[in-house]
Design an enzyme around this catalytic site. Sequence first.
Site, PDB file in Angstrom:
ATOM      1  N   ASP A 139      52.770  46.158  27.229  1.00  0.00           N
ATOM      2  CA  ASP A 139      51.513  46.883  26.453  1.00  0.00           C
ATOM      3  C   ASP A 139      50.471  45.535  26.287  1.00  0.00           C
ATOM      4  O   ASP A 139      48.990  46.011  26.319  1.00  0.00           O
ATOM      5  CB  ASP A 139      51.882  47.650  25.158  1.00  0.00           C
ATOM      6  CG  ASP A 139      52.236  46.636  24.297  1.00  0.00           C
ATOM      7  OD1 ASP A 139      52.498  45.467  24.431  1.00  0.00           O
ATOM      8  OD2 ASP A 139      52.258  47.147  23.012  1.00  0.00           O
ATOM      9  N   SER A 140      50.612  44.431  26.778  1.00  0.00           N
ATOM     10  CA  SER A 140      49.461  43.188  26.593  1.00  0.00           C
ATOM     11  C   SER A 140      48.773  43.541  27.798  1.00  0.00           C
ATOM     12  O   SER A 140      47.284  42.842  27.895  1.00  0.00           O
ATOM     13  CB  SER A 140      50.281  42.000  26.759  1.00  0.00           C
ATOM     14  OG  SER A 140      51.136  41.784  27.740  1.00  0.00           O
ATOM     15  N   ASP A 148      57.190  48.432  28.208  1.00  0.00           N
ATOM     16  CA  ASP A 148      56.706  48.656  26.848  1.00  0.00           C
ATOM     17  C   ASP A 148      56.387  49.907  26.622  1.00  0.00           C
ATOM     18  O   ASP A 148      55.484  50.547  27.264  1.00  0.00           O
ATOM     19  CB  ASP A 148      55.479  47.740  26.405  1.00  0.00           C
ATOM     20  CG  ASP A 148      55.864  46.437  25.717  1.00  0.00           C
ATOM     21  OD1 ASP A 148      57.124  46.179  25.573  1.00  0.00           O
ATOM     22  OD2 ASP A 148      55.084  45.776  25.847  1.00  0.00           O
ATOM     23  N   LYS A 207      61.088  49.098  26.456  1.00  0.00           N
ATOM     24  CA  LYS A 207      61.175  48.335  25.256  1.00  0.00           C
ATOM     25  C   LYS A 207      60.234  48.815  24.164  1.00  0.00           C
ATOM     26  O   LYS A 207      59.254  49.467  24.365  1.00  0.00           O
ATOM     27  CB  LYS A 207      60.454  46.913  25.707  1.00  0.00           C
ATOM     28  CG  LYS A 207      60.271  45.906  24.485  1.00  0.00           C
ATOM     29  CD  LYS A 207      60.326  44.432  24.751  1.00  0.00           C
ATOM     30  CE  LYS A 207      58.930  43.890  25.349  1.00  0.00           C
ATOM     31  NZ  LYS A 207      57.824  44.090  24.234  1.00  0.00           N
ATOM     32  N   GLU A 238      58.891  48.218  19.849  1.00  0.00           N
ATOM     33  CA  GLU A 238      58.720  47.228  18.726  1.00  0.00           C
ATOM     34  C   GLU A 238      59.228  48.006  17.272  1.00  0.00           C
ATOM     35  O   GLU A 238      58.887  49.009  17.032  1.00  0.00           O
ATOM     36  CB  GLU A 238      57.278  46.870  18.398  1.00  0.00           C
ATOM     37  CG  GLU A 238      56.717  46.285  19.656  1.00  0.00           C
ATOM     38  CD  GLU A 238      55.312  45.861  19.370  1.00  0.00           C
ATOM     39  OE1 GLU A 238      54.759  45.887  18.334  1.00  0.00           O
ATOM     40  OE2 GLU A 238      54.653  45.488  20.420  1.00  0.00           O
ATOM     41  N   GLU A 250      59.705  37.444  18.955  1.00  0.00           N
ATOM     42  CA  GLU A 250      58.360  36.894  19.185  1.00  0.00           C
ATOM     43  C   GLU A 250      57.904  36.022  17.857  1.00  0.00           C
ATOM     44  O   GLU A 250      57.737  36.545  16.712  1.00  0.00           O
ATOM     45  CB  GLU A 250      57.320  38.015  19.562  1.00  0.00           C
ATOM     46  CG  GLU A 250      56.064  37.429  19.834  1.00  0.00           C
ATOM     47  CD  GLU A 250      55.004  38.345  20.361  1.00  0.00           C
ATOM     48  OE1 GLU A 250      55.349  39.318  20.710  1.00  0.00           O
ATOM     49  OE2 GLU A 250      53.711  38.174  20.489  1.00  0.00           O
TER      50      GLU A 250
HETATM   51  N1  LIG Z   1      47.080  37.164  26.913  1.00  0.00           N
HETATM   52  C1  LIG Z   1      48.063  37.479  25.911  1.00  0.00           C
HETATM   53  N2  LIG Z   1      49.213  36.758  25.846  1.00  0.00           N
HETATM   54  C2  LIG Z   1      50.161  37.099  24.945  1.00  0.00           C
HETATM   55  O1  LIG Z   1      51.268  36.326  24.581  1.00  0.00           O
HETATM   56  C3  LIG Z   1      49.793  38.460  24.340  1.00  0.00           C
HETATM   57  C4  LIG Z   1      48.661  39.068  24.524  1.00  0.00           C
HETATM   58  N3  LIG Z   1      47.968  38.597  25.293  1.00  0.00           N
HETATM   59  N4  LIG Z   1      48.549  40.452  23.839  1.00  0.00           N
HETATM   60  C5  LIG Z   1      49.550  40.924  23.004  1.00  0.00           C
HETATM   61  C6  LIG Z   1      50.307  39.832  22.509  1.00  0.00           C
HETATM   62  C7  LIG Z   1      49.726  39.199  21.340  1.00  0.00           C
HETATM   63  N5  LIG Z   1      50.374  38.136  21.226  1.00  0.00           N
HETATM   64  C8  LIG Z   1      50.040  36.968  20.568  1.00  0.00           C
HETATM   65  C9  LIG Z   1      48.806  36.766  19.917  1.00  0.00           C
HETATM   66  C10 LIG Z   1      48.382  35.622  19.273  1.00  0.00           C
HETATM   67  C11 LIG Z   1      49.254  34.569  19.262  1.00  0.00           C
HETATM   68  C12 LIG Z   1      48.898  33.325  18.482  1.00  0.00           C
HETATM   69  O2  LIG Z   1      49.590  32.450  18.288  1.00  0.00           O
HETATM   70  N6  LIG Z   1      47.590  33.219  18.179  1.00  0.00           N
HETATM   71  C13 LIG Z   1      47.002  32.102  17.462  1.00  0.00           C
HETATM   72  C14 LIG Z   1      47.435  31.777  16.461  1.00  0.00           C
HETATM   73  C15 LIG Z   1      47.255  32.784  15.319  1.00  0.00           C
HETATM   74  C16 LIG Z   1      47.246  32.258  13.881  1.00  0.00           C
HETATM   75  O3  LIG Z   1      48.237  31.311  13.777  1.00  0.00           O
HETATM   76  O4  LIG Z   1      46.660  32.975  13.017  1.00  0.00           O
HETATM   77  C17 LIG Z   1      46.814  30.782  18.604  1.00  0.00           C
HETATM   78  O5  LIG Z   1      47.232  29.794  18.290  1.00  0.00           O
HETATM   79  O6  LIG Z   1      46.248  31.196  19.898  1.00  0.00           O
HETATM   80  C18 LIG Z   1      50.609  34.488  19.835  1.00  0.00           C
HETATM   81  C19 LIG Z   1      51.032  35.863  20.322  1.00  0.00           C
HETATM   82  C20 LIG Z   1      51.450  38.068  22.430  1.00  0.00           C
HETATM   83  N7  LIG Z   1      50.976  38.803  23.281  1.00  0.00           N
HETATM   84  C1  LIG Z   2      54.610  39.182  24.880  1.00  0.00           C
HETATM   85  C2  LIG Z   2      55.757  40.453  25.428  1.00  0.00           C
HETATM   86  C3  LIG Z   2      57.069  40.198  24.987  1.00  0.00           C
HETATM   87  C4  LIG Z   2      55.058  41.800  25.347  1.00  0.00           C
HETATM   88  O1  LIG Z   2      55.474  42.456  24.786  1.00  0.00           O
HETATM   89  C5  LIG Z   2      53.882  42.118  26.086  1.00  0.00           C
HETATM   90  O2  LIG Z   2      53.513  41.301  26.921  1.00  0.00           O
HETATM   91  O3  LIG Z   2      53.571  43.070  25.769  1.00  0.00           O
HETATM   92 MG   LIG Z   3      54.147  44.318  24.271  1.00  0.00          MG
END
Ligand SMILES: Nc1nc(=O)c2c([nH]1)NC[C@@H]1CN(c3ccc(C(=O)N[C@@H](CCC(=O)O)C(=O)O)cc3)CN21
Ligand SMILES: CC(C)C(=O)C(=O)O
Ligand SMILES: [Mg+2]
EC number: 2.1.2.11
Length: 272
Positions: free
Chosen positions: A52-53, A91, A121, A123, A190
């Site tokens: 769903d990303s 998803d 899948k 959540e 995650e």
């Molecule tokens: N392009 C993309 N990649 C992804 O992995 C992803 C999506 N979109 N959309 C749905 C979710 C959202 N996800 C995420 C979103 C943000 C972080 C993240 O680490 N963000 C910040 C830190 C945030 C914080 O610590 O407050 C970063 O370091 O970029 C990780 C996974 C994983 N998924």
């Molecule tokens: C990051 C993965 C696990 C996901 O759920 C997504 O891409 O939507």
């Molecule tokens: Mg997802």
Amino acid sequence: MSVAKKEYKRITVKSLGEMKVLGEKISMLTAYDFTMAKILDNAGLDVMLVGDSASNVMAGHETTLPITLDQMIYHASSVVRAATRALVVVDLPFGSYQSDPKEALRSAIRIMKESGAHAIKLEGGKEIKESIKRILNAGIPVMGHLGLTPQSIYKFGSYTVRAKEEEEAEKLKSDAKLLDKMGCFALVLEKVPAKLAKEIAESISIPVIGIGAGNGCDGQVLVVHDMLGMTHEFNPRFLRRYLNLFEDMTNAVAQYVDDVKSKDFPTDQEQY
Ligand SMILES: Nc1nc(=O)c2c([nH]1)NC[C@@H]1CN(c3ccc(C(=O)N[C@@H](CCC(=O)O)C(=O)O)cc3)CN21
Ligand SMILES: CC(C)C(=O)C(=O)O
Ligand SMILES: [Mg+2]
């Protein structure tokens, strides 16, 4: 210790369980369209996740919440048409399974029927136990997703690491055990501490596929546009970029613009 590597003609949910036993790590990436999915399948990727990303990556939304079941089915059917070897997991989008177990099963059936995907899948843990049971009872393989669950972003308020505190870690462990016991075929973890993810992977029988959950998991997943360097503004620590396509594609398009403007393109050889 050396482990026998098995060649799989077609990856099934059972293959993933065998890989865990053999110690062969599982490779998973997202896929949302036919052309990309062809490349991933051809490269030998084990699992394609129609995530769903797509809501972020394909449609430009801020969160995963707006994407609809119809839109997920459109993406999934495109990916399924490209898959000859990889397992295709889809998803369930936000709002398509949280109301009640019957609605959850209806949504899962629509995905299986209308896209031809191999598994779904969703959540959550204990809260959605009855929905997972119903979907499994219909013969639809279910992959769990715990830890950072983006469909609940407004409950948590940020995308920080999950389960750092003891209480949340205990809930995560018990949810993981529940999903295993109920008969899910795999679990995505995650953004949780590597030590906790390793402990969970070692304590349950189904494969744990991590994203920002360390090297103790049985497999890894990333968003394909992130690892190809197309999403240049997304820079979490867990992301490894294998290409810088944002830059390369920008240069290619800028060159094309130049060539059209300067009348360099097309040449005599490029016309009829
Ligand atoms: N392009 C993309 N990649 C992804 O992995 C992803 C999506 N979109 N959309 C749905 C979710 C959202 N996800 C995420 C979103 C943000 C972080 C993240 O680490 N963000 C910040 C830190 C945030 C914080 O610590 O407050 C970063 O370091 O970029 C990780 C996974 C994983 N998924
Ligand atoms: C990051 C993965 C696990 C996901 O759920 C997504 O891409 O939507
Ligand atoms: Mg997802």
